[in-house]
Design a protein around this motif. Structure first.
Motif, PDB file in Angstrom:
ATOM      1  N   UNK A  30      70.358 -19.460 -32.716  1.00 27.74           N
ATOM      2  CA  UNK A  30      69.499 -18.934 -31.654  1.00 27.74           C
ATOM      3  C   UNK A  30      69.150 -17.470 -31.918  1.00 27.74           C
ATOM      4  N   UNK A  31      70.163 -16.672 -32.268  1.00 27.31           N
ATOM      5  CA  UNK A  31      69.911 -15.258 -32.559  1.00 27.31           C
ATOM      6  C   UNK A  31      69.042 -15.102 -33.803  1.00 27.31           C
ATOM      7  N   UNK A  32      69.289 -15.898 -34.825  1.00 26.67           N
ATOM      8  CA  UNK A  32      68.541 -15.785 -36.082  1.00 26.67           C
ATOM      9  C   UNK A  32      67.083 -16.211 -35.923  1.00 26.67           C
ATOM     10  N   UNK A  33      66.797 -17.013 -34.928  1.00 19.64           N
ATOM     11  CA  UNK A  33      65.424 -17.448 -34.686  1.00 19.64           C
ATOM     12  C   UNK A  33      64.561 -16.320 -34.120  1.00 19.64           C
ATOM     13  N   UNK A  34      65.169 -15.435 -33.345  1.00 16.49           N
ATOM     14  CA  UNK A  34      64.392 -14.427 -32.621  1.00 16.49           C
ATOM     15  C   UNK A  34      64.569 -12.996 -33.135  1.00 16.49           C
ATOM     16  N   UNK A  35      65.800 -12.629 -33.493  1.00 15.59           N
ATOM     17  CA  UNK A  35      66.120 -11.229 -33.754  1.00 15.59           C
ATOM     18  C   UNK A  35      65.517 -10.690 -35.053  1.00 15.59           C
ATOM     19  N   UNK A  36      65.584 -11.390 -36.208  1.00 12.73           N
ATOM     20  CA  UNK A  36      65.049 -10.796 -37.441  1.00 12.73           C
ATOM     21  C   UNK A  36      63.580 -10.381 -37.343  1.00 12.73           C
ATOM     22  N   UNK A  37      62.742 -11.216 -36.745  1.00 18.59           N
ATOM     23  CA  UNK A  37      61.328 -10.863 -36.593  1.00 18.59           C
ATOM     24  C   UNK A  37      61.171  -9.658 -35.673  1.00 18.59           C
ATOM     25  N   UNK A  38      62.001  -9.578 -34.641  1.00 20.05           N
ATOM     26  CA  UNK A  38      61.957  -8.425 -33.749  1.00 20.05           C
ATOM     27  C   UNK A  38      62.325  -7.149 -34.487  1.00 20.05           C
ATOM     28  N   UNK A  39      63.337  -7.213 -35.355  1.00 18.95           N
ATOM     29  CA  UNK A  39      63.750  -6.040 -36.130  1.00 18.95           C
ATOM     30  C   UNK A  39      62.658  -5.596 -37.090  1.00 18.95           C
ATOM     31  N   UNK A  40      61.997  -6.552 -37.734  1.00 17.89           N
ATOM     32  CA  UNK A  40      60.896  -6.221 -38.647  1.00 17.89           C
ATOM     33  C   UNK A  40      59.768  -5.531 -37.891  1.00 17.89           C
ATOM     34  N   UNK A  41      59.444  -6.042 -36.709  1.00 16.38           N
ATOM     35  CA  UNK A  41      58.343  -5.476 -35.923  1.00 16.38           C
ATOM     36  C   UNK A  41      58.646  -4.069 -35.414  1.00 16.38           C
ATOM     37  N   UNK A  42      59.928  -3.758 -35.216  1.00 17.46           N
ATOM     38  CA  UNK A  42      60.290  -2.418 -34.761  1.00 17.46           C
ATOM     39  C   UNK A  42      59.954  -1.351 -35.804  1.00 17.46           C
ATOM     40  N   UNK A  43      59.941  -1.764 -37.075  1.00 17.24           N
ATOM     41  CA  UNK A  43      59.670  -0.813 -38.156  1.00 17.24           C
ATOM     42  C   UNK A  43      58.265  -0.976 -38.738  1.00 17.24           C
ATOM     43  N   UNK A  44      57.514  -1.936 -38.226  1.00 16.92           N
ATOM     44  CA  UNK A  44      56.202  -2.243 -38.803  1.00 16.92           C
ATOM     45  C   UNK A  44      55.081  -1.864 -37.844  1.00 16.92           C
ATOM     46  N   UNK A  45      53.969  -1.430 -38.408  1.00 19.41           N
ATOM     47  CA  UNK A  45      52.787  -1.138 -37.602  1.00 19.41           C
ATOM     48  C   UNK A  45      52.004  -2.412 -37.300  1.00 19.41           C
TER      49      UNK A  45
END
Length: 310
Positions: free
Chosen positions: A72-87
């Protein structure tokens, strides 16, 4: 509808509306929480696999719950982390639908496994002499496989219904992942059928299991009260306390998310609630099962002593 309205190639995830300087702080904080989630649940699964004393129905289901939490965490969190550093915070439409499906599936799986675990505790306390006969490995495997199958079949209905809708611009989701209701807001057609099926699904997947859990623990409480010795009562209650804590966290956050009117929470508040649901719960569940469980702590000591002796 034209083709440009019925099919979209990518969606923008707006994420959290915070100061850019805070995004690096949130990236570090959420990354730490995610790593702790992976380590904690991985340690639980590893201990259960390595220690023969934990090869019981209760820990068999706990290992499945740990796998669900990691997924459940792996489905949502990695993309969120990428977006925090991406424009450029976009996601293609098909991965977005897959994220929605897996989010609903793993949430359903956790709900079903909590029900199965409550039944296991009911049999252990209310029918202790028949426990090994009732909770046979054949039944345990059947319950686990059935839970996994249902957890993917039920959300698949919602995905099929949402794919029949035309989508209009702007193709933006004010969330940090493709949450079902946020995706549904992109549709430019009548969504009353989707909402009706969603309400029926929430009643079936949330209220139904919660009723079964409450019934099981009512019977368990009656059985504990009838135990004469104080030590027996404490031992019986200790086997259920961890599960009760996890049930409270899961259904408490689920009720706040889905059972309260959407107008009572701002968009940012809803994101925080979902973050609690998909990151905080999976992180603390292994702590609850380890800190409040003498058998798990004993298994950890045995594994560490065996490694140190080698």
């Amino acid at each position: 509808m034209g083709d440009n309205q019925t099919w979209i190639s990518e969606i923008t995830l707006l994420g959290f509306h915070v100061d850019p300087s805070l995004e690096y702080f949130f990236f570090g904080l959420f990354s730490l929480c995610y790593v702790l989630t992976l380590l904690g649940n991985g340690a639980i699964v590893g201990l259960i696999c390595l220690d023969p004393r934990l090869h019981t129905p209760m820990y068999f289901f706990i290992s499945h719950l740990a796998v669900v939490d990691v997924s459940y965490a792996s489905n949502n969190v990695p993309k969120m982390l990428v977006n925090l550093l991406s424009k450029k915070r976009t996601i293609f439409f098909v991965p977005c639908m897959m994220q929605t499906l897996f989010c609903m599936s793993f949430g359903t799986a956790e709900c079903l496994f909590l029900v199965v675990m409550s039944y296991d505790r009911y049999v252990a306390i209310c029918h202790p002499l028949r426990y090994s006969v009732i909770m046979s490995w054949r039944l345990c495997i059947t319950l686990a496989v059935t839970s996994w199958i249902l957890s993917f079949l039920l959300p698949l209905v919602h995905i099929i219904l949402i794919l029949r809708l035309p989508f209009c611009g702007p193709h933006e989701i004010d969330h940090f992942f493709c949450e079902f209701m946020s995706v549904l807001k992109l549709a430019c057609a009548d969504i009353s059928l989707n909402l009706l099926v969603l309400s029926a699904g929430c009643a079936l997947v949330a209220l139904g299991p919660l009723s079964v859990i409450l019934f099981s623990y009512t019977r368990i409480l009656i059985a504990i009260i009838r135990i004469q010795s104080g030590d027996g009562r404490r031992k019986a209650f200790s086997t259920c306390s961890s599960h009760l804590c996890v049930v409270g966290l899961f259904f408490g956050s689920a009720i706040v998310m889905y059972m309260t009117p959407a107008s009572s929470h701002s968009e940012e508040q809803q994101k925080v609630i979902f973050l609690f649901y998909c990151l905080f719960n999976p992180m603390v569940n292994p702590l609850i099962y380890s800190m409040r469980n003498a058998e798990v702590k004993g298994a950890l000591r045995r594994v560490l002593c065996k490694e140190s002796s080698i």
